[in-house]
Motif scaffolding. Sequence first.
Motif, PDB file in Angstrom:
ATOM      1  N   ILE A 287      51.876  -4.837  24.111  1.00 31.62           N
ATOM      2  CA  ILE A 287      53.702  -4.360  23.690  1.00 31.62           C
ATOM      3  C   ILE A 287      54.599  -5.090  24.768  1.00 31.62           C
ATOM      4  N   VAL A 288      53.636  -5.015  26.175  1.00 32.61           N
ATOM      5  CA  VAL A 288      54.218  -4.962  27.383  1.00 32.61           C
ATOM      6  C   VAL A 288      54.638  -6.062  28.087  1.00 32.61           C
ATOM      7  N   TRP A 289      53.309  -7.700  27.078  1.00 33.14           N
ATOM      8  CA  TRP A 289      53.492  -9.029  27.335  1.00 33.14           C
ATOM      9  C   TRP A 289      54.652  -9.157  26.176  1.00 33.14           C
ATOM     10  N   SER A 290      54.250  -8.765  25.455  1.00 34.74           N
ATOM     11  CA  SER A 290      55.874  -8.802  24.261  1.00 34.74           C
ATOM     12  C   SER A 290      57.433  -8.366  24.727  1.00 34.74           C
ATOM     13  N   ALA A 291      57.759  -7.428  25.151  1.00 34.49           N
ATOM     14  CA  ALA A 291      58.944  -7.225  26.055  1.00 34.49           C
ATOM     15  C   ALA A 291      58.950  -8.624  27.109  1.00 34.49           C
ATOM     16  N   LEU A 292      58.264  -8.361  27.882  1.00 34.83           N
ATOM     17  CA  LEU A 292      58.615  -9.558  28.740  1.00 34.83           C
ATOM     18  C   LEU A 292      58.662 -10.604  28.212  1.00 34.83           C
TER      19      LEU A 292
ATOM     20  N   THR B 276      45.272 -20.145  21.327  1.00 33.72           N
ATOM     21  CA  THR B 276      45.802 -18.788  20.588  1.00 33.72           C
ATOM     22  C   THR B 276      46.788 -19.049  19.813  1.00 33.72           C
ATOM     23  N   THR B 277      46.202 -17.830  18.758  1.00 30.45           N
ATOM     24  CA  THR B 277      47.268 -18.216  17.258  1.00 30.45           C
ATOM     25  C   THR B 277      48.588 -17.545  17.969  1.00 30.45           C
TER      26      THR B 277
ATOM     27  N   ALA C 100      41.257 -12.055  35.491  1.00 27.94           N
ATOM     28  CA  ALA C 100      42.454 -13.657  34.783  1.00 27.94           C
ATOM     29  C   ALA C 100      43.155 -13.729  34.390  1.00 27.94           C
ATOM     30  N   THR C 101      44.828 -13.637  34.841  1.00 26.67           N
ATOM     31  CA  THR C 101      45.988 -13.091  34.542  1.00 26.67           C
ATOM     32  C   THR C 101      47.007 -13.942  33.494  1.00 26.67           C
ATOM     33  N   PHE C 102      47.019 -15.397  33.495  1.00 24.97           N
ATOM     34  CA  PHE C 102      47.715 -16.334  33.494  1.00 24.97           C
ATOM     35  C   PHE C 102      46.961 -17.164  32.929  1.00 24.97           C
ATOM     36  N   GLN C 103      47.551 -18.090  31.775  1.00 25.81           N
ATOM     37  CA  GLN C 103      47.479 -19.698  31.662  1.00 25.81           C
ATOM     38  C   GLN C 103      48.458 -20.477  31.140  1.00 25.81           C
TER      39      GLN C 103
ATOM     40  N   ALA D 174      47.854 -13.638  18.367  1.00 23.46           N
ATOM     41  CA  ALA D 174      46.869 -13.395  19.274  1.00 23.46           C
ATOM     42  C   ALA D 174      47.234 -12.452  20.241  1.00 23.46           C
ATOM     43  N   ALA D 175      46.111 -11.518  20.379  1.00 22.60           N
ATOM     44  CA  ALA D 175      46.437 -11.065  21.910  1.00 22.60           C
ATOM     45  C   ALA D 175      46.275 -12.152  23.232  1.00 22.60           C
ATOM     46  N   GLY D 176      47.584 -11.741  24.432  1.00 19.93           N
ATOM     47  CA  GLY D 176      47.411 -12.970  25.847  1.00 19.93           C
ATOM     48  C   GLY D 176      49.042 -13.132  25.848  1.00 19.93           C
ATOM     49  N   GLY D 177      49.244 -12.759  26.970  1.00 20.82           N
ATOM     50  CA  GLY D 177      50.640 -12.707  27.471  1.00 20.82           C
ATOM     51  C   GLY D 177      50.865 -14.250  28.234  1.00 20.82           C
ATOM     52  N   SER D 178      50.632 -15.057  28.445  1.00 23.13           N
ATOM     53  CA  SER D 178      50.609 -16.119  28.968  1.00 23.13           C
ATOM     54  C   SER D 178      51.337 -16.635  27.375  1.00 23.13           C
ATOM     55  N   SER D 179      50.640 -16.706  26.020  1.00 26.67           N
ATOM     56  CA  SER D 179      50.886 -17.818  25.108  1.00 26.67           C
ATOM     57  C   SER D 179      52.285 -16.837  24.213  1.00 26.67           C
ATOM     58  N   LEU D 180      52.021 -14.760  24.244  1.00 24.28           N
ATOM     59  CA  LEU D 180      53.174 -14.926  23.801  1.00 24.28           C
ATOM     60  C   LEU D 180      54.800 -15.327  24.849  1.00 24.28           C
TER      61      LEU D 180
END
Length: 461
Positions: free
Chosen positions: A123-128, A425-426, A186-189, A430-436
């Motif tokens: 949710i936090v990554w989605s907001a960002l 990632t889908t 690991a924080t970002f792709q 899928a879970a994953g901030g960089s992808s979102l």
Amino acid sequence: MTDSSPRATGPKTGAIKRLHLPQKLRNLELFLLLIACAINAGSIVLVQLGALGHIDTQLVLLGAGLSVLVLALHIVMRFTARDADPFILPIVTVLNGLGIAMIYRIDIAEHESGWASASVRQIVWSALAILCAITVMLVIRNHRILFRYTYIAGLVAVVLLLLPLVPGLGHEVNGARVWIGIGDFATFQPGEIAKIALAVFFAGYLVQNRDSLAMVGTKFLGMTFPRLRDLGPILVVWALSMSVIVFQRDLGTALLYFGLFLVMLYVATGRLSWVVLGLSLFIGGALIASQTLDYVNGRFTNWLDAFNPAVYSANGGSYQLVQGLFGLANGGLIGTGLGQGRPDITPVPQSDYIVASLGEELGLAGIFVILCLYLLFVARGFRIGFAGQDDFGKLLAVGLAFVVALQCFIVIGGVTRVIPLTGLTTPFLAAGGSSLVANWIIAALLLRLSDTVRNQPRLVV
């Protein structure tokens, strides 16, 4: 006297139409957004009722906060992109929401809760990501400004791809070295952002060099093949893709980058020979890699012989793939119902295998709806590209839409054993901030393109 001739009333009528059409598009978008937000809220409530037997308002309120941000993006578009496509934002909203609901379902199964849980992080990554999309809409008022930064975008893409190889900065996760972070986390792709920069670079480069790539060559077997000196671009991208396989151990990302360039090259030149050459190069390189690299060989073995007991039980074997297939089979036609399956049995069900998790609880019918949403998103992206009058916008829109389509095919094809499994990632699910973040930026760029490509003069280079 009042002039009542058609010449006097014509412009006024045209002005009224131009005022009413954008308002109609945005009103349609608002209506669809409200439905999307209702679906997302209902999904979380159904997960709670199915898995917990009661409603917990905390996550519902966090989801409502995302709905507010999405509506804020809609309001921004009413002022900055009034002619934008009305379907893209609702589609990505409902996909993002379904992903959060399923990740929350897996958190419940794994007894994860609070701010450290994967669903709250999502949710936090989605907001960002939504805030990044708003920023794109406010900063980029015309997509053609990106054409000025063609080679800068290419340089940025290369730097982003090299970052995970920097000692002390890159991290290896599940055998692939595609992450950067601080310390042990690991924080970002960066490769997710690199695909956007590559799309901008490919679009600009192909517009500038299309004539030499499309008009000169030698005929063979009914196709015109390029001269040897014109093969440079495809060889460079092929070498870049192979280096991703060798050094970062990421077959899926390599296929994504090379496929993106190949499709944009075909759209720019109309030459089928480029596709034949490109596929031959990539398939040849992948086959050589499968015989010389244990990582790639293991992927092919798991794919071709998944149900072999020796392969199934081996370290890094086909256990995950087979468990995902069993989960999809358990879902049947209409699924077990949200909150009532066992998606947590499959390893990493919230990221690599979220499609299998959704398939178990929503069934084949639910997966079909999700695939239709992706299909509609990609179709709108292609429509935006081919409706535009400038070549750069056409290539950029097609490239951005295709990268989402290809990523879906690679991931869902791997989960369903159509192709070897990779670690992508889908998109949006899928879970994953960089992808979102990357995929919301893609959605914002498509929205900007849909607003600015109409009635634009053709780009002359």
